[in-house]
Design an enzyme around this catalytic site. Sequence first.
Site, short mmCIF file in Angstrom:
data_model
loop_
_atom_site.label_atom_id
_atom_site.label_comp_id
_atom_site.label_asym_id
_atom_site.label_seq_id
_atom_site.Cartn_x
_atom_site.Cartn_y
_atom_site.Cartn_z
N ARG A 161 43.42 -47.47 -85.14
CA ARG A 161 42.43 -46.16 -84.54
C ARG A 161 42.65 -45.17 -84.17
O ARG A 161 41.95 -44.01 -83.76
CB ARG A 161 41.28 -46.81 -83.61
CG ARG A 161 40.47 -47.88 -84.20
CD ARG A 161 39.21 -48.10 -82.52
NE ARG A 161 39.69 -49.63 -81.65
CZ ARG A 161 39.66 -49.86 -80.86
NH1 ARG A 161 39.03 -49.66 -80.13
NH2 ARG A 161 40.30 -51.04 -80.48
N TRP A 187 43.69 -47.52 -95.08
CA TRP A 187 44.42 -48.48 -95.55
C TRP A 187 45.37 -50.09 -94.99
O TRP A 187 44.71 -50.08 -94.05
CB TRP A 187 45.99 -47.70 -96.07
CG TRP A 187 46.71 -47.26 -94.86
CD1 TRP A 187 47.86 -47.74 -93.89
CD2 TRP A 187 46.53 -45.60 -94.34
NE1 TRP A 187 47.65 -47.05 -93.23
CE2 TRP A 187 46.91 -45.70 -93.13
CE3 TRP A 187 45.75 -44.76 -94.86
CZ2 TRP A 187 47.48 -44.55 -91.65
CZ3 TRP A 187 45.43 -43.49 -93.43
CH2 TRP A 187 46.18 -43.37 -92.74
N GLU A 244 46.27 -58.37 -94.09
CA GLU A 244 45.27 -58.84 -93.83
C GLU A 244 44.95 -60.07 -96.14
O GLU A 244 44.23 -60.20 -96.07
CB GLU A 244 44.35 -57.57 -94.38
CG GLU A 244 44.23 -56.81 -93.30
CD GLU A 244 43.37 -55.61 -93.36
OE1 GLU A 244 44.18 -54.54 -92.78
OE2 GLU A 244 42.51 -55.89 -93.17
N1 ARG Z 1 40.75 -57.67 -94.53
C1 ARG Z 1 39.42 -56.49 -95.24
C2 ARG Z 1 40.47 -57.09 -96.81
O1 ARG Z 1 41.48 -57.98 -96.17
C3 ARG Z 1 39.74 -54.96 -94.82
C4 ARG Z 1 39.31 -54.96 -93.55
C5 ARG Z 1 39.51 -53.13 -93.19
N2 ARG Z 1 40.97 -53.00 -93.47
C6 ARG Z 1 41.73 -51.58 -92.92
N3 ARG Z 1 43.41 -51.20 -93.29
N4 ARG Z 1 41.40 -50.34 -92.58
O2 ARG Z 1 40.20 -56.68 -97.65
#
Ligand code: ARG
Length: 378
Positions: free
Chosen positions: A73, A244, A249
Amino acid sequence: MKFLTAKETALWEEAYNFLSQCYKELKLENELPQRLEQVQAEIQSSRTYYHTFKELEFGARVAWRNNVRCIGRIYWKTLKIFDARQLSTTEEIYQALSNHLRYATNEGNIRSAITIFRQKMPDEPKGIQIENSQLIRYAVYTQPNGTIVGDPAQSKLTQQCIQLGWKPSQQTNFDILPWLITLPGQPTEMKEAPLSLIKEVPLEHPTFEWWNTLQLKWHAVPVISDMILEIGGIQYTAAPFNGWYMGTEIGSRNLGDQHRYNLLPLIAQKMGLDTSQSFLLWKDRALVELNTSVLYSFQKYQVKINNHHEASDYFIHFEDAEKKQGRTIAADWSWIVPPMSASATAVFHKEYENKTVNPNFYYKTPDNPQKCPFKSSK
Ligand code: ARG
């Protein structure tokens, strides 16, 4: 003066709070009284009101700033707003989504953006819907022998697309799903995603030569497309936005989770690890290599990405910056803390109040197309 219904009163209250905050933070307090009067009259005559571009921009940025689940953020002020409220056909929406992808991808130097389509009207149950949870998602198939190919998280969307006549060419692990767009009161329309605009990163490894045989990749830009943006009581049901990636993730969750690509057993086996007992920490070792591969490859192909250590540090800076402005932040600890090496990041050692304030982004649930602050899966 016309009497307001309960719904209109609630809208007016939300509008009042939002506009007061907006004009105060933008240091335009002198314009506030007149604007409030105007909005009140608009609600009285048409049961809704329309944001100016400045309000929309401020609202979208603050929705990001307020979202308790986002670790990134600190960049909230840089969000680029594409005002697409005047568009009405699926073809126009398709073009706007394509433009968003082009702008956001920026050949790897990813830029945060949101495209905001027209708000839900008072007599519409749902407003415009983009059915895809993100603009770039990979299909899933179960082969005749039971093997699963693709991203198990997309089974519902894949089914929907196939029912609408989509025919994937060869069923790979990374087939990009078409876009499903539903205008109020109309059947869902399907459009092939603009593949030439979608950047993907082949996953390589700095030292393991066999890594390429895994034939892994991931897309560069996460564009969330199924959340409702709520500003001052107005709901934007189609408002796809992107930032990004943080490496975990992809490396820990999308590729590592057992209910997603479930790659840890395969990687451990290729690494020659003994996987017979959990105390040997073979999952942990495989996870580190998978995450290494993601960060290494995104860097090699010059696609912007953060690692979880720097993301955690930036979040602490964000907290400090907010404090300086006299604001306290709220956060959902279980979402902010990265899914690997948690205690090696600063955010693990902090506590946060978890509360949802507007403007914000909300989930939709199948039984409740309206806003819902929580979705159980992380
Ligand atoms: N966690 C989700 C994914 O792996 C994306 C969520 C948003 N992530 C971000 N870095 N803005 O696809």
